[in-house]
Design an enzyme around this catalytic site. Structure first.
Site, mmCIF file in Angstrom:
data_model
loop_
_atom_site.group_PDB
_atom_site.id
_atom_site.type_symbol
_atom_site.label_atom_id
_atom_site.label_comp_id
_atom_site.label_asym_id
_atom_site.label_seq_id
_atom_site.Cartn_x
_atom_site.Cartn_y
_atom_site.Cartn_z
ATOM 1 N N LYS A 1 36.855 17.482 -33.251
ATOM 2 C CA LYS A 1 37.687 16.968 -32.151
ATOM 3 C C LYS A 1 37.829 18.018 -31.056
ATOM 4 O O LYS A 1 37.510 19.200 -31.284
ATOM 5 C CB LYS A 1 39.058 16.573 -32.705
ATOM 6 C CG LYS A 1 39.854 17.731 -33.304
ATOM 7 C CD LYS A 1 41.090 17.242 -34.050
ATOM 8 C CE LYS A 1 41.847 18.406 -34.662
ATOM 9 N NZ LYS A 1 42.951 17.945 -35.542
ATOM 10 N N TYR B 1 48.284 38.395 -6.957
ATOM 11 C CA TYR B 1 49.451 37.580 -6.598
ATOM 12 C C TYR B 1 50.732 38.204 -7.125
ATOM 13 O O TYR B 1 50.759 38.737 -8.252
ATOM 14 C CB TYR B 1 49.332 36.183 -7.221
ATOM 15 C CG TYR B 1 48.299 35.293 -6.586
ATOM 16 C CD1 TYR B 1 48.344 34.997 -5.234
ATOM 17 C CD2 TYR B 1 47.298 34.703 -7.370
ATOM 18 C CE1 TYR B 1 47.397 34.153 -4.658
ATOM 19 C CE2 TYR B 1 46.361 33.856 -6.807
ATOM 20 C CZ TYR B 1 46.415 33.592 -5.463
ATOM 21 O OH TYR B 1 45.497 32.747 -4.915
ATOM 22 N N MET C 1 43.452 31.604 -11.031
ATOM 23 C CA MET C 1 42.805 30.394 -11.544
ATOM 24 C C MET C 1 41.324 30.630 -11.855
ATOM 25 O O MET C 1 40.816 30.174 -12.875
ATOM 26 C CB MET C 1 42.957 29.245 -10.544
ATOM 27 C CG MET C 1 42.455 27.919 -11.074
ATOM 28 S SD MET C 1 42.559 26.572 -9.891
ATOM 29 C CE MET C 1 44.264 26.099 -10.018
ATOM 30 N N ARG D 1 53.839 12.124 -38.888
ATOM 31 C CA ARG D 1 53.136 11.913 -37.626
ATOM 32 C C ARG D 1 52.486 10.540 -37.716
ATOM 33 O O ARG D 1 53.021 9.570 -37.244
ATOM 34 C CB ARG D 1 52.118 13.048 -37.408
ATOM 35 C CG ARG D 1 51.389 12.978 -36.087
ATOM 36 C CD ARG D 1 50.499 14.203 -35.842
ATOM 37 N NE ARG D 1 49.416 14.361 -36.816
ATOM 38 C CZ ARG D 1 48.509 15.327 -36.782
ATOM 39 N NH1 ARG D 1 48.543 16.240 -35.825
ATOM 40 N NH2 ARG D 1 47.558 15.407 -37.685
HETATM 41 C C1 LIG Z 1 42.797 18.706 -36.756
HETATM 42 C C2 LIG Z 1 42.877 18.135 -38.098
HETATM 43 C C3 LIG Z 1 42.201 18.740 -39.159
HETATM 44 C C4 LIG Z 1 41.511 20.090 -39.069
HETATM 45 O O1 LIG Z 1 42.495 21.096 -39.128
HETATM 46 P P1 LIG Z 1 42.109 22.649 -39.217
HETATM 47 O O2 LIG Z 1 43.396 23.317 -39.518
HETATM 48 O O3 LIG Z 1 41.564 23.040 -37.894
HETATM 49 O O4 LIG Z 1 41.113 22.800 -40.304
HETATM 50 C C5 LIG Z 1 42.193 18.082 -40.376
HETATM 51 N N1 LIG Z 1 42.838 16.902 -40.532
HETATM 52 C C6 LIG Z 1 43.529 16.310 -39.537
HETATM 53 C C7 LIG Z 1 44.224 15.011 -39.790
HETATM 54 C C8 LIG Z 1 43.594 16.910 -38.293
HETATM 55 O O5 LIG Z 1 44.291 16.329 -37.299
#
Ligand SMILES: *Cc1c(COP(=O)(O)O)cnc(C)c1O
Length: 382
Positions: A47, A276, A325, A143
């Site tokens: 992701k 800045y 930036m 969650r």
């Molecule tokens: C992001 C995520 C992971 C991976 O987590 P890491 O700590 O980066 O290994 C695994 N399961 C879910 C549901 C996640 O949202």
């Protein structure tokens, strides 16, 4: 000149870029494999553009290493993988809008059932085929997921129209901590999850593939019997924080470096200010350099004034003044033989410029810094 080399030469003339070491990714996968039984597979969490590393390049390499299971957060990320010819299973960990469920079928994806109500909505759609799904169980993260206590609701989901349950999973929320109360909490999450799985099986429901560990679930609770470990951060060769204590230690190698070029070198007198807000004032005559990278490239602005360092050849130099930036300034008074266009490393493999160190100074975790890294930078694959 060969085309690839020419391309790399062009890219490295950029003002800033990311270097991605796929050999280190391979090392990390091999290290993770040593910790899991032959019946457990890695589900690679890619992701957020593979935590800033580039989702397509990383996933292709993982596929070539034999990984056939991927996890993403969003439908769009999943479609990106398919459009780049990544085969295998792709689980969407997050919520997909009900109106977009058709794309789960079109791209042969796996959707997380985020709770009973969500499953109910999917069951009322008009679909020709069942969608592939994993049920998320809430064991305390609060969650996503249907509460593990709602056993009859969970069983109902198995009988709903349009949904083909291929897996059941939960997520641990303090598995990174070895404090006693956190270990107790995690152990309860684990027990409640496995009890639910047993209950389902005894009642004739097939939970499919089961999984519960992400990176720290694996390093602190090794040996759980399951089908997948969902590894993210450790696959990229780093820890979420500096000096993490884990039950199991593995030899991780960071995959990502952030590099940039010096664009201008100048001498300033004592008592001049830089940048800045005039936050840096030279105590004496100084040689300073501007560098073509800034917070819009992912280098955190709140490191301004905290004396972060960068590496230039074998030496280190301090960042001075506010990080801008697109640029920042460094004090190179003690470094000889530098010139415009020289490359510097802002994030790399030595402790002073490790992403763990920067995350610590910046008051966050590496996951955040990485996932925001380089949205406008090219990635050079090594
Ligand atoms: C992001 C995520 C992971 C991976 O987590 P890491 O700590 O980066 O290994 C695994 N399961 C879910 C549901 C996640 O949202």
């Amino acid at each position: 000149m060969n085309e690839v080399k020419e391309k790399i030469d062009t890219l490295t003339k950029e003002r800033a870029w990311l270097e991605i070491r796929l050999d280190n990714l391979e090392n990390n996968i091999n290290e993770i494999k040593k910790l899991i039984s032959k019946d457990t597979k890695i589900m690679a969490v890619v992701k957020a553009n593979a935590y800033g590393h580039g989702i397509v390049e990383i996933s292709k390499k993982l596929f070539s290493l034999g990984i056939r299971d991927f996890a993403v957060a969003t439908l769009e990320e999943a479609i990106t993988l398919r459009e780049n010819n990544i085969k295998g299973n792709i689980l969407i960990l997050g919520y997909t809008n009900i109106t977009n469920i058709k794309y789960i079928l079109k791209y042969d994806l796996i959707q997380t059932i985020v709770d009973y109500e969500y499953a109910n909505k999917i069951s009322k759609l008009r679909l020709n085929t069942k969608i592939k799904a994993h049920i998320k169980i809430n064991t305390g993260m609060n969650r996503l997921g249907e509460n593990y206590k709602n056993i009859s609701k969970i069983k109902e989901i198995f009988n709903m129209d349009n949904i083909n349950i291929l897996g059941t999973y939960t997520h641990l929320c303090v598995s990174d901590s070895l404090k006693r109360e956190d270990v107790t909490f995690t152990q309860n999450q684990i027990n409640n999850f496995y009890n639910l799985i047993d209950n389902l099986k005894k009642s004739g429901y097939n939970p499919g593939k089961i999984h519960l560990q992400s990176s720290y679930g694996l390093l602190n609770y090794p040996g759980l019997v399951c089908d997948y470990v969902r590894t993210g951060i450790i696959m990229y060769g780093i820890h979420s924080q500096k000096n993490m204590k884990t039950k199991i230690n593995i030899n991780l190698k960071p995959v990502l470096s952030l590099k940039a070029r010096i664009t201008s070198i100048k001498t300033i007198e004592a008592n001049e200010t830089v940048g800045y807000g005039r936050k840096y004032k030279s105590p004496s005559i100084k040689k300073i350099a501007s560098v073509g990278v800034g917070y819009a490239d992912g280098y955190p602005r709140n490191l301004s004034g905290k004396d972060p360092v960068i590496q230039i050849k074998e030496s280190y130099a301090k960042i001075i003044g506010r990080i801008c930036m697109d640029q920042l300034m460094i004090d190179v008074s003690n470094i000889e033989n530098i010139k415009e266009e020289d490359a510097i490393t802002l994030v790399g493999n030595t402790p002073l410029i490790s992403i763990e160190e920067l995350a610590s100074m910046s008051g966050t975790i590496t996951n955040e810094l990485l996932s925001r890294m380089g949205s406008r930078l090219k990635r050079i694959i090594k």
